[in-house]
Motif scaffolding. Structure first.
Motif, PDB file in Angstrom:
ATOM      1  N   TRP A  43       0.801  -1.222   0.000  1.00  0.00           N
ATOM      2  CA  TRP A  43       0.000   0.000   0.000  1.00  0.00           C
ATOM      3  C   TRP A  43       0.837   1.277   0.000  1.00  0.00           C
ATOM      4  O   TRP A  43       0.316   2.377  -0.105  1.00  0.00           O
ATOM      5  CB  TRP A  43      -0.930   0.039   1.213  1.00  0.00           C
ATOM      6  CG  TRP A  43      -0.250  -0.290   2.515  1.00  0.00           C
ATOM      7  CD1 TRP A  43      -0.215  -1.506   3.123  1.00  0.00           C
ATOM      8  CD2 TRP A  43       0.515   0.603   3.339  1.00  0.00           C
ATOM      9  NE1 TRP A  43       0.519  -1.432   4.285  1.00  0.00           N
ATOM     10  CE2 TRP A  43       0.983  -0.142   4.440  1.00  0.00           C
ATOM     11  CE3 TRP A  43       0.862   1.941   3.269  1.00  0.00           C
ATOM     12  CZ2 TRP A  43       1.763   0.413   5.446  1.00  0.00           C
ATOM     13  CZ3 TRP A  43       1.643   2.490   4.265  1.00  0.00           C
ATOM     14  CH2 TRP A  43       2.077   1.735   5.349  1.00  0.00           C
ATOM     15  N   SER A  44       2.162   1.142   0.107  1.00  0.00           N
ATOM     16  CA  SER A  44       3.012   2.333   0.279  1.00  0.00           C
ATOM     17  C   SER A  44       3.037   3.239  -0.955  1.00  0.00           C
ATOM     18  O   SER A  44       2.999   4.461  -0.823  1.00  0.00           O
ATOM     19  CB  SER A  44       4.421   1.925   0.659  1.00  0.00           C
ATOM     20  OG  SER A  44       5.024   1.222  -0.397  1.00  0.00           O
ATOM     21  N   GLU A  45       3.107   2.658  -2.133  1.00  0.00           N
ATOM     22  CA  GLU A  45       3.133   3.476  -3.348  1.00  0.00           C
ATOM     23  C   GLU A  45       1.838   4.260  -3.505  1.00  0.00           C
ATOM     24  O   GLU A  45       1.851   5.427  -3.894  1.00  0.00           O
ATOM     25  CB  GLU A  45       3.373   2.598  -4.571  1.00  0.00           C
ATOM     26  CG  GLU A  45       4.776   2.038  -4.652  1.00  0.00           C
ATOM     27  CD  GLU A  45       4.951   1.161  -5.868  1.00  0.00           C
ATOM     28  OE1 GLU A  45       4.583   1.597  -6.976  1.00  0.00           O
ATOM     29  OE2 GLU A  45       5.456   0.032  -5.700  1.00  0.00           O
ATOM     30  N   GLU A  46       0.747   3.622  -3.195  1.00  0.00           N
ATOM     31  CA  GLU A  46      -0.552   4.281  -3.301  1.00  0.00           C
ATOM     32  C   GLU A  46      -0.687   5.421  -2.284  1.00  0.00           C
ATOM     33  O   GLU A  46      -1.150   6.506  -2.615  1.00  0.00           O
ATOM     34  CB  GLU A  46      -1.655   3.242  -3.083  1.00  0.00           C
ATOM     35  CG  GLU A  46      -2.932   3.572  -3.760  1.00  0.00           C
ATOM     36  CD  GLU A  46      -3.842   2.367  -3.748  1.00  0.00           C
ATOM     37  OE1 GLU A  46      -4.492   2.139  -2.719  1.00  0.00           O
ATOM     38  OE2 GLU A  46      -3.905   1.670  -4.782  1.00  0.00           O
ATOM     39  N   LEU A  47      -0.268   5.161  -1.061  1.00  0.00           N
ATOM     40  CA  LEU A  47      -0.328   6.209  -0.040  1.00  0.00           C
ATOM     41  C   LEU A  47       0.572   7.380  -0.423  1.00  0.00           C
ATOM     42  O   LEU A  47       0.187   8.542  -0.268  1.00  0.00           O
ATOM     43  CB  LEU A  47       0.070   5.659   1.329  1.00  0.00           C
ATOM     44  CG  LEU A  47       0.051   6.664   2.480  1.00  0.00           C
ATOM     45  CD1 LEU A  47      -1.347   7.231   2.678  1.00  0.00           C
ATOM     46  CD2 LEU A  47       0.539   6.008   3.764  1.00  0.00           C
ATOM     47  N   SER A  48       1.749   7.091  -0.955  1.00  0.00           N
ATOM     48  CA  SER A  48       2.650   8.155  -1.404  1.00  0.00           C
ATOM     49  C   SER A  48       2.017   8.979  -2.519  1.00  0.00           C
ATOM     50  O   SER A  48       2.086  10.211  -2.518  1.00  0.00           O
ATOM     51  CB  SER A  48       3.973   7.568  -1.898  1.00  0.00           C
ATOM     52  OG  SER A  48       4.650   6.928  -0.855  1.00  0.00           O
ATOM     53  N   ARG A  49       1.398   8.316  -3.457  1.00  0.00           N
ATOM     54  CA  ARG A  49       0.757   9.002  -4.582  1.00  0.00           C
ATOM     55  C   ARG A  49      -0.387   9.892  -4.102  1.00  0.00           C
ATOM     56  O   ARG A  49      -0.487  11.057  -4.481  1.00  0.00           O
ATOM     57  CB  ARG A  49       0.245   7.969  -5.593  1.00  0.00           C
ATOM     58  CG  ARG A  49      -0.262   8.568  -6.870  1.00  0.00           C
ATOM     59  CD  ARG A  49      -0.703   7.508  -7.889  1.00  0.00           C
ATOM     60  NE  ARG A  49       0.080   6.301  -7.858  1.00  0.00           N
ATOM     61  CZ  ARG A  49      -0.414   5.096  -7.542  1.00  0.00           C
ATOM     62  NH1 ARG A  49      -1.672   4.947  -7.232  1.00  0.00           N
ATOM     63  NH2 ARG A  49       0.363   4.034  -7.546  1.00  0.00           N
ATOM     64  N   PHE A  50      -1.248   9.355  -3.231  1.00  0.00           N
ATOM     65  CA  PHE A  50      -2.384  10.134  -2.741  1.00  0.00           C
ATOM     66  C   PHE A  50      -1.926  11.290  -1.857  1.00  0.00           C
ATOM     67  O   PHE A  50      -2.492  12.383  -1.893  1.00  0.00           O
ATOM     68  CB  PHE A  50      -3.359   9.243  -1.979  1.00  0.00           C
ATOM     69  CG  PHE A  50      -4.042   8.212  -2.831  1.00  0.00           C
ATOM     70  CD1 PHE A  50      -4.095   8.318  -4.210  1.00  0.00           C
ATOM     71  CD2 PHE A  50      -4.632   7.110  -2.243  1.00  0.00           C
ATOM     72  CE1 PHE A  50      -4.734   7.366  -4.991  1.00  0.00           C
ATOM     73  CE2 PHE A  50      -5.276   6.149  -3.006  1.00  0.00           C
ATOM     74  CZ  PHE A  50      -5.317   6.278  -4.382  1.00  0.00           C
ATOM     75  N   THR A  51      -0.874  11.069  -1.072  1.00  0.00           N
ATOM     76  CA  THR A  51      -0.328  12.134  -0.235  1.00  0.00           C
ATOM     77  C   THR A  51       0.262  13.240  -1.106  1.00  0.00           C
ATOM     78  O   THR A  51       0.092  14.430  -0.809  1.00  0.00           O
ATOM     79  CB  THR A  51       0.734  11.577   0.719  1.00  0.00           C
ATOM     80  OG1 THR A  51       0.185  10.488   1.459  1.00  0.00           O
ATOM     81  CG2 THR A  51       1.217  12.633   1.691  1.00  0.00           C
ATOM     82  N   LEU A  52       0.909  12.867  -2.193  1.00  0.00           N
ATOM     83  CA  LEU A  52       1.456  13.860  -3.110  1.00  0.00           C
ATOM     84  C   LEU A  52       0.339  14.673  -3.756  1.00  0.00           C
ATOM     85  O   LEU A  52       0.457  15.898  -3.908  1.00  0.00           O
ATOM     86  CB  LEU A  52       2.314  13.183  -4.177  1.00  0.00           C
ATOM     87  CG  LEU A  52       2.960  14.109  -5.205  1.00  0.00           C
ATOM     88  CD1 LEU A  52       3.920  15.082  -4.518  1.00  0.00           C
ATOM     89  CD2 LEU A  52       3.673  13.301  -6.269  1.00  0.00           C
ATOM     90  N   VAL A  53      -0.753  14.032  -4.123  1.00  0.00           N
ATOM     91  CA  VAL A  53      -1.890  14.751  -4.715  1.00  0.00           C
ATOM     92  C   VAL A  53      -2.458  15.754  -3.715  1.00  0.00           C
ATOM     93  O   VAL A  53      -2.698  16.925  -4.047  1.00  0.00           O
ATOM     94  CB  VAL A  53      -2.979  13.752  -5.186  1.00  0.00           C
ATOM     95  CG1 VAL A  53      -4.266  14.464  -5.548  1.00  0.00           C
ATOM     96  CG2 VAL A  53      -2.473  12.939  -6.366  1.00  0.00           C
TER      97      VAL A  53
END
Length: 162
Positions: A43-53
């Protein structure tokens, strides 16, 4: 309105700092897991992507409030009265455009296709990442209205628009 805008900007800035810290922490942990432990957190890549957005859209409102967005200062040679007229026209157009973007981003966020779609890693509704767009725009709208009502903070001592 100016005091509310200032306070909102302060808390929004804190939120951006927290989001960047989460992004940095999750990314660092994922790099450690991949390179040292030879495994991955799903789930880390997804959390990073959403946090960046979220950081992008919420952070844009903070930068707007500070007057640090890219601007075209083509009208600095005009006299103060003409600059102020152009400033007010620009603010009204910007407010109108922001309201349109808020309307369409809320429509996209609340659409059934967004609400019923879930992210594979975090298993959250895709409306949560999409929500950053209308929220960031709404905060920006508050700052735009505050500038329109009290523009003196945008003009320096000589009356030039910064």
């Amino acid at each position: 309105m100016r005091a509310f805008s200032e306070k909102l900007n302060l808390y929004t800035g804190y939120l951006v700092v927290i989001l960047v810290a989460v992004l940095l922490t999750v990314t660092t942990i994922e790099v450690f897991f991949r390179n040292v432990l030879n495994s991955s957190i799903h789930w880390s890549e997804e959390l990073s992507r959403f946090t960046l957005v979220w950081t992008t859209f919420i952070g844009a409102s903070v930068v707007y409030k500070k007057g640090e967005l890219i601007a075209l200062n083509a009208f600095t040679k005009l006299n103060e009265k003409k600059r102020k007229i152009i400033f007010y026209i620009t603010q009204v157009i910007t407010i109108f455009f922001t309201i349109l973007l808020i309307y369409f981003s809320i429509h996209a966020t609340l659409s059934p296709s967004t609400m019923n779609q879930f992210s594979p890693g975090l298993n959250i509704s895709m409306a949560i990442p999409y929500l950053s767009i209308p929220l960031g725009l709404f905060i920006m709208l508050i700052h735009e209205i505050a500038f329109l009502l009290d523009p003196k903070e945008l003009f320096d001592k000589e009356g030039e628009y910064e």
